[in-house]
Design a protein around this motif. Structure first.
Motif, short mmCIF file in Angstrom:
data_model
loop_
_atom_site.label_atom_id
_atom_site.label_comp_id
_atom_site.label_asym_id
_atom_site.label_seq_id
_atom_site.Cartn_x
_atom_site.Cartn_y
_atom_site.Cartn_z
N GLY A 296 0.74 -1.04 -0.10
CA GLY A 296 0.07 0.38 -0.08
C GLY A 296 0.51 1.03 0.06
O GLY A 296 2.40 0.73 0.01
N PRO A 297 0.27 2.33 0.26
CA PRO A 297 0.41 3.96 0.09
C PRO A 297 2.20 3.97 0.74
O PRO A 297 2.60 4.33 0.65
N ASP A 298 1.98 3.34 1.74
CA ASP A 298 2.90 3.68 3.68
C ASP A 298 4.58 2.36 2.77
O ASP A 298 5.14 2.65 3.41
N ASP A 299 4.14 2.05 1.87
CA ASP A 299 5.46 1.12 1.35
C ASP A 299 6.09 1.99 0.32
O ASP A 299 7.11 1.82 -0.03
N LEU A 300 5.57 3.17 0.18
CA LEU A 300 6.31 3.58 -0.67
C LEU A 300 7.56 4.53 -0.02
O LEU A 300 8.14 5.25 -1.20
N ASN A 301 7.89 4.58 0.88
CA ASN A 301 8.49 5.07 1.54
C ASN A 301 10.16 3.87 2.07
O ASN A 301 10.82 4.34 2.94
N ARG A 302 9.79 3.10 1.85
CA ARG A 302 10.94 1.62 2.37
C ARG A 302 11.98 2.01 1.08
O ARG A 302 11.70 1.94 -0.22
N PRO A 303 13.28 1.41 1.59
CA PRO A 303 14.06 1.34 0.49
C PRO A 303 13.89 -0.27 -0.50
O PRO A 303 13.26 -0.78 0.08
N ILE A 304 14.14 0.08 -1.64
CA ILE A 304 14.06 -0.44 -2.70
C ILE A 304 14.73 -1.38 -2.33
O ILE A 304 13.52 -2.94 -3.39
N ALA A 305 15.26 -1.90 -1.68
CA ALA A 305 16.02 -3.10 -1.07
C ALA A 305 15.52 -4.39 -0.42
O ALA A 305 15.21 -5.65 -0.34
N ASP A 306 14.00 -3.23 -0.38
CA ASP A 306 13.11 -4.23 0.07
C ASP A 306 12.36 -4.91 -0.25
O ASP A 306 11.69 -5.83 0.04
N PHE A 307 12.36 -4.58 -1.57
CA PHE A 307 11.64 -5.54 -2.55
C PHE A 307 12.33 -6.43 -3.46
O PHE A 307 12.99 -6.53 -3.93
N ASP A 308 11.32 -7.55 -4.13
CA ASP A 308 12.12 -7.95 -5.09
C ASP A 308 12.29 -7.54 -6.70
O ASP A 308 11.66 -8.33 -7.08
N LEU A 309 12.62 -6.15 -6.57
CA LEU A 309 13.29 -5.74 -7.95
C LEU A 309 14.12 -5.95 -8.55
O LEU A 309 14.96 -5.45 -8.07
N ASP A 310 14.45 -6.34 -9.45
CA ASP A 310 15.77 -6.41 -10.26
C ASP A 310 16.13 -5.30 -11.00
O ASP A 310 15.46 -4.32 -11.20
N SER A 311 17.04 -4.90 -11.69
CA SER A 311 17.40 -3.78 -12.37
C SER A 311 16.01 -4.01 -13.53
O SER A 311 15.81 -2.43 -14.19
N LEU A 312 16.23 -4.80 -14.33
CA LEU A 312 15.40 -4.69 -14.92
C LEU A 312 13.25 -4.32 -15.10
O LEU A 312 12.90 -3.39 -15.47
N ASP A 313 12.87 -4.34 -13.57
CA ASP A 313 12.01 -3.87 -12.42
C ASP A 313 11.69 -2.68 -12.70
O ASP A 313 10.97 -1.67 -12.57
N MET A 314 13.58 -2.22 -12.33
CA MET A 314 13.58 -0.34 -11.95
C MET A 314 13.26 0.38 -13.25
O MET A 314 12.78 1.37 -13.46
#
Length: 82
Positions: free
Chosen positions: A24-42
């Motif tokens: 949710g919206p509160d998660d938008l303040n978290r570090p990117i490293a907290d998510f399972d996102l790779d460079s292509l996702d970014m």
């Protein structure tokens, strides 16, 4: 929250919810490293924000962002420049 900020948040949440629909919206303040996102996702997130706001950003600059709210601040700045 301004219209631009709201559009940015909605775009980012849509991308994040591809991996975890409970985010949710509160998660938008978290570090990117907290998510399972790779460079292509970014890169995809960057491109989606460019399309949503009709701006052109610099991938080399956004590649160094540690937090999602860094993306928001960067794209708010781009959108305000016209």
């Amino acid at each position: 929250m301004s219209d631009v900020e709201s559009r940015i948040a909605d775009t980012m949440l849509a991308k994040l919810r591809e991996r975890d629909p409970s985010l949710g919206p509160d998660d938008l303040n978290r570090p990117i490293a907290d998510f399972d996102l790779d460079s292509l996702d970014m890169v995809e997130l960057h491109q989606q924000l460019e399309i949503e706001l009709q701006v052109k950003g610099d991938l080399t600059e956004t590649a160094g962002f540690a937090f999602l709210n860094d993306f928001s601040a960067y794209f708010v700045k781009l959108a305000s420049q016209g």
